[in-house]
Design a protein around this motif. Structure first.
Motif, PDB file in Angstrom:
ATOM      1  N   VAL A 273       1.051  -1.295  -0.044  1.00 17.41           N
ATOM      2  CA  VAL A 273       0.026  -0.096  -0.147  1.00 17.41           C
ATOM      3  C   VAL A 273       0.866   1.422  -0.013  1.00 17.41           C
ATOM      4  O   VAL A 273       1.515   1.471   0.823  1.00 17.41           O
ATOM      5  CB  VAL A 273      -0.934   0.099   1.113  1.00 17.41           C
TER       6      VAL A 273
ATOM      7  N   TRP B  34      -4.424 -11.959   3.088  1.00 20.12           N
ATOM      8  CA  TRP B  34      -5.276 -10.776   3.551  1.00 20.12           C
ATOM      9  C   TRP B  34      -6.222 -10.473   2.204  1.00 20.12           C
ATOM     10  O   TRP B  34      -5.867 -10.601   1.172  1.00 20.12           O
ATOM     11  CB  TRP B  34      -4.218  -9.643   3.521  1.00 20.12           C
TER      12      TRP B  34
ATOM     13  N   VAL C  55      -8.171  -7.567   0.883  1.00 20.81           N
ATOM     14  CA  VAL C  55      -7.789  -5.785   0.861  1.00 20.81           C
ATOM     15  C   VAL C  55      -8.896  -5.131  -0.096  1.00 20.81           C
ATOM     16  O   VAL C  55      -8.965  -5.779  -1.216  1.00 20.81           O
ATOM     17  CB  VAL C  55      -6.316  -5.392   0.333  1.00 20.81           C
TER      18      VAL C  55
ATOM     19  N   LEU D 203       0.984  -8.594   3.288  1.00 19.48           N
ATOM     20  CA  LEU D 203       0.463  -6.996   3.252  1.00 19.48           C
ATOM     21  C   LEU D 203       1.663  -6.158   3.739  1.00 19.48           C
ATOM     22  O   LEU D 203       2.004  -6.355   4.977  1.00 19.48           O
ATOM     23  CB  LEU D 203      -0.890  -6.847   3.874  1.00 19.48           C
TER      24      LEU D 203
ATOM     25  N   MET E  18       2.504  -2.254   4.348  1.00 18.08           N
ATOM     26  CA  MET E  18       1.906  -0.867   4.456  1.00 18.08           C
ATOM     27  C   MET E  18       3.356  -0.057   4.343  1.00 18.08           C
ATOM     28  O   MET E  18       4.159   0.021   5.237  1.00 18.08           O
ATOM     29  CB  MET E  18       1.337  -0.637   6.008  1.00 18.08           C
TER      30      MET E  18
ATOM     31  N   THR F 206       2.759   3.423   3.896  1.00 13.23           N
ATOM     32  CA  THR F 206       1.932   4.289   3.648  1.00 13.23           C
ATOM     33  C   THR F 206       2.518   5.650   4.207  1.00 13.23           C
ATOM     34  O   THR F 206       1.741   6.771   4.306  1.00 13.23           O
ATOM     35  CB  THR F 206       0.604   3.968   4.688  1.00 13.23           C
TER      36      THR F 206
ATOM     37  N   LEU G 287      -2.043   4.197   8.999  1.00 14.47           N
ATOM     38  CA  LEU G 287      -2.303   2.916   9.512  1.00 14.47           C
ATOM     39  C   LEU G 287      -3.774   2.853  10.241  1.00 14.47           C
ATOM     40  O   LEU G 287      -4.555   1.825   9.834  1.00 14.47           O
ATOM     41  CB  LEU G 287      -1.159   2.276  10.314  1.00 14.47           C
TER      42      LEU G 287
ATOM     43  N   ILE H 275      -6.912   3.406   7.563  1.00 14.93           N
ATOM     44  CA  ILE H 275      -7.299   1.942   7.224  1.00 14.93           C
ATOM     45  C   ILE H 275      -7.950   0.974   8.093  1.00 14.93           C
ATOM     46  O   ILE H 275      -7.204   0.924   9.076  1.00 14.93           O
ATOM     47  CB  ILE H 275      -6.113   1.258   6.087  1.00 14.93           C
TER      48      ILE H 275
ATOM     49  N   ILE I 254      -7.894  -2.111   9.360  1.00 18.12           N
ATOM     50  CA  ILE I 254      -6.813  -3.187   9.255  1.00 18.12           C
ATOM     51  C   ILE I 254      -7.441  -4.073  10.410  1.00 18.12           C
ATOM     52  O   ILE I 254      -7.465  -3.871  11.635  1.00 18.12           O
ATOM     53  CB  ILE I 254      -5.516  -2.815   9.531  1.00 18.12           C
TER      54      ILE I 254
ATOM     55  N   LEU J 256       1.594  -9.393   7.847  1.00 16.77           N
ATOM     56  CA  LEU J 256       1.592  -7.815   7.721  1.00 16.77           C
ATOM     57  C   LEU J 256       2.767  -6.993   8.304  1.00 16.77           C
ATOM     58  O   LEU J 256       3.381  -7.497   9.238  1.00 16.77           O
ATOM     59  CB  LEU J 256       0.347  -7.101   8.465  1.00 16.77           C
TER      60      LEU J 256
ATOM     61  N   MET K 233       5.084  -3.487   8.331  1.00 18.06           N
ATOM     62  CA  MET K 233       4.827  -2.071   8.304  1.00 18.06           C
ATOM     63  C   MET K 233       6.479  -1.329   8.093  1.00 18.06           C
ATOM     64  O   MET K 233       7.371  -1.700   8.438  1.00 18.06           O
ATOM     65  CB  MET K 233       4.650  -1.151   9.499  1.00 18.06           C
TER      66      MET K 233
END
Ligand code: NAP
Length: 528
Positions: free
Chosen positions: A9, A118, A120, A133, A135, A137, A382, A385, A387, A417, A419
């Motif tokens: 993302v 995941w 999405v 996934l 992130m 972001t 974060l 969204i 999640i 997931l 980040m």
């Protein structure tokens, strides 16, 4: 529903590099990006004066020697348009666009425990499935909602620095800027040059160091590029992720004259060099006050009106405890006849009227209001969204009392997931390009390990996460970062838990810990 190995993302610097690495692993991936182009923060923040305050040769990817050698930076500190051109060049050079879905905002992501993947969802209904996934972001990508009284009454134009139109000409206009963080400090001098009158609304003065920006001479660039391997290594082995010289001397061991000489030298080097002048600037109140007072003296020497100068001098927070600003002609701008400063602590905003703003003491006509009021930092994107991890638990609920993520990379209860530059990692306290590359490479290493060892579920251990959160808090507690109402602490967003979010012990320490975790077979993760 399209199924990928990895959904990423965000197509900023983190998302683009993640895509490149994932492809090299032979995995299928899509990047979902809200904007119509790549670049993330540099796509959105187009306000006048927007430029990076980390030096261009340092704020750039190191993963490809060809890339770093071929790209020519025009200035010591690159402008937003130049950085955006660079991001686009990277996207073209590595053929990234074919796997980026633009103009698509992710709305939610839910972990399917049965299939260990995941689901999405995008705004507008698009559905994607992915084993992993990621992130990407960004830490400063969700503008803070404007919390100004009766703003809706104002009928003039309202702009946010992080959502800037392509064309904006302030000629002949009365302009107000609220906010004197990095975005305000960069934009104010340029808006002042165009506007009929500019009123700056300041709640908290900040420490700002001159950039002394200028064209990067071809010879200097060539010489630096010849030493790129050494400079990049130096960055990774530093506190800040920069290759600037970080002094290891305590300021308290020097005489007044020696301190003054060093501060003056660092001031003339410009930018963050000043913050690296002494090893104890961010740990000793006495050392910090010496650095702060030097800046105040510079402000007083620059701004002609003594009352205005005093208002611009930060006095209620430690130097560097709010992120340092780097400017071009910021303090000098207050010597212009068409610029005035309102101290909101003494004269707060009362309300807005259709053609202006009323403070408690006066009414100021405005055609345009610029909000340089900052971001819901670190967790904003974060939390925006929806999640959901194991048992349908929402990440934003799990983080109600403050974010916790093992190594700032992964959260217990949210398997598969990751980040990039998440809370609990050096992220915003570092040259973020260095932080991004380290995270992307580390995550890629873990994905390769998982494939080799037939691991399908990767999940942070809850106890390891708690230990990490404690370690992050203890690291910050040793510093003066705690001595300010900063966005590092979530203090700028009403109701946000007051937790120091970035990792303060430095890029090199953090990198070593991550490497050790990997060397021990990803200690602190459950792999199944
Ligand atoms: P910021 O540092 O959070 O500054 C926001 C400013 O708005 C502060 O002066 C704040 O005052 C003021 N403000 C917020 N709400 C207000 C209100 N209701 N009334 C009055 N004043 C209000 O935001 P930013 O300047 O956008 O910068 C955020 C971060 O982005 C930077 O710290 C930096 O990390 C990054 N950035 C980087 C660059 C770069 O060159 N690399 C450039 C721009 C931004 P208080 O301090 O009193 O809250």
């Amino acid at each position: 529903m399209p199924k990928f190995d990895v959904v990423i993302v965000g197509a900023g610097f983190a998302g683009m590099y993640m895509l490149h690495r994932v492809r090299q692993l032979g995995l299928s991936a899509v990047v979902i990006e809200k904007g119509s182009g790549v670049g993330g923060t540099w796509f959105w923040n187009r306000y006048p004066g927007a430029r990076c305050d980390v030096e261009s040769l340092s704020y750039s990817y190191s993963f490809s020697n060809e890339l770093q050698q071929e790209w020519e930076w025009s200035h010591r500190y690159a402008t937003q348009p130049e950085i955006l051109r660079y991001a686009n060049h990277v996207a073209d050079r590595f053929d990234l666009r074919r796997d980026i879905l633009f103009n698509t905002a992710v709305k939610s992501a839910a972990f399917d425990e049965k299939n260990s993947d995941w689901e999405v969802k995008a705004e507008g209904g698009g559905l994607f499935r992915a084993h992993y996934l990621v992130m990407a972001t960004g830490c400063l990508s969700v503008p803070k909602a404007p919390d100004l009284p009766h703003l809706g009454e104002f009928k003039g134009r309202i702009l946010h620095t992080a959502d800037w139109p392509d064309e904006m000409d302030f000629t002949g206009l009365n302009v107000g800027v609220v906010g004197t963080g990095s975005s305000g400090i960069q934009s104010i001098p340029l808006i002042a040059r165009q506007a009929k009158h500019l009123t700056v609304f300041q709640r908290t003065p900040n420490y700002s160091i001159p950039a002394w920006n200028g064209p990067l001479k071809a010879e200097e660039q060539r010489e630096m590029k010849a030493r790129y391997n050494e400079l990049r290594d130096k960055s990774r082995n530093s506190l800040s992720g920069d290759y600037a010289d970080e002094c290891v001397v305590s300021i308290l061991d020097l005489t007044d004259e020696q301190r003054e000489t060093e501060f003056e030298k660092r001031w003339l080097e410009g930018g963050f060099n000043y913050q690296y002048a002494f090893i104890d600037l961010m740990t000793s109140e006495e050392a910090n006050e010496l650095a702060a007072e030097f800046v105040r003296r510079k402000i007083r020497a620059t701004v002609r009106d003594a009352k205005t100068a005093e208002l611009l001098c930060p006095k209620n927070h430690a130097f560097g405890a709010k992120r340092l600003c780097v400017d071009t002609d910021y303090y000098e701008t207050f010597n212009r006849d068409n610029v005035s400063l309102i101290d909101l602590k003494a004269d707060p905003i009362h309300d807005f009227v259709s053609d202006g703003i009323r403070t408690v003491r006066k009414c100021i006509p405005l055609d345009v209001l610029v909000l340089a009021t900052g971001f819901d930092a670190m967790t904003g994107a974060l939390s925006k969204i929806d999640i959901r991890g194991r048992g349908g638990v929402a990440l934003k609920d799990r983080w109600r009392d403050g974010p916790k993520a093992y190594l700032g990379l992964a959260a217990a209860g949210f398997p598969n997931l990751f980040m990039i530059t998440g809370p609990g990692s050096p992220s915003v306290l570092a040259n973020v390009l260095v932080a991004i590359e380290q995270h992307v490479e580390w995550i890629s290493g873990l994905l390769a390990f998982a494939r080799k060892n037939k691991v399908t579920v990767i999940e942070a251990d809850a106890d390891a996460q708690e230990d990490w959160a404690r370690h992050v808090t203890e690291g910050a507690a040793k510093t003066l970062y705690m001595k300010a109402n900063s966005w590092y602490l979530g203090a700028n967003v009403p109701g946000k838990p007051r937790v120091f979010m970035p990792y303060a012990d430095g890029v090199s320490t953090y990198g070593r810990i991550c490497s050790d975790v990997a060397a021990k077979g990803y200690d602190g993760f459950h792999l199944s």
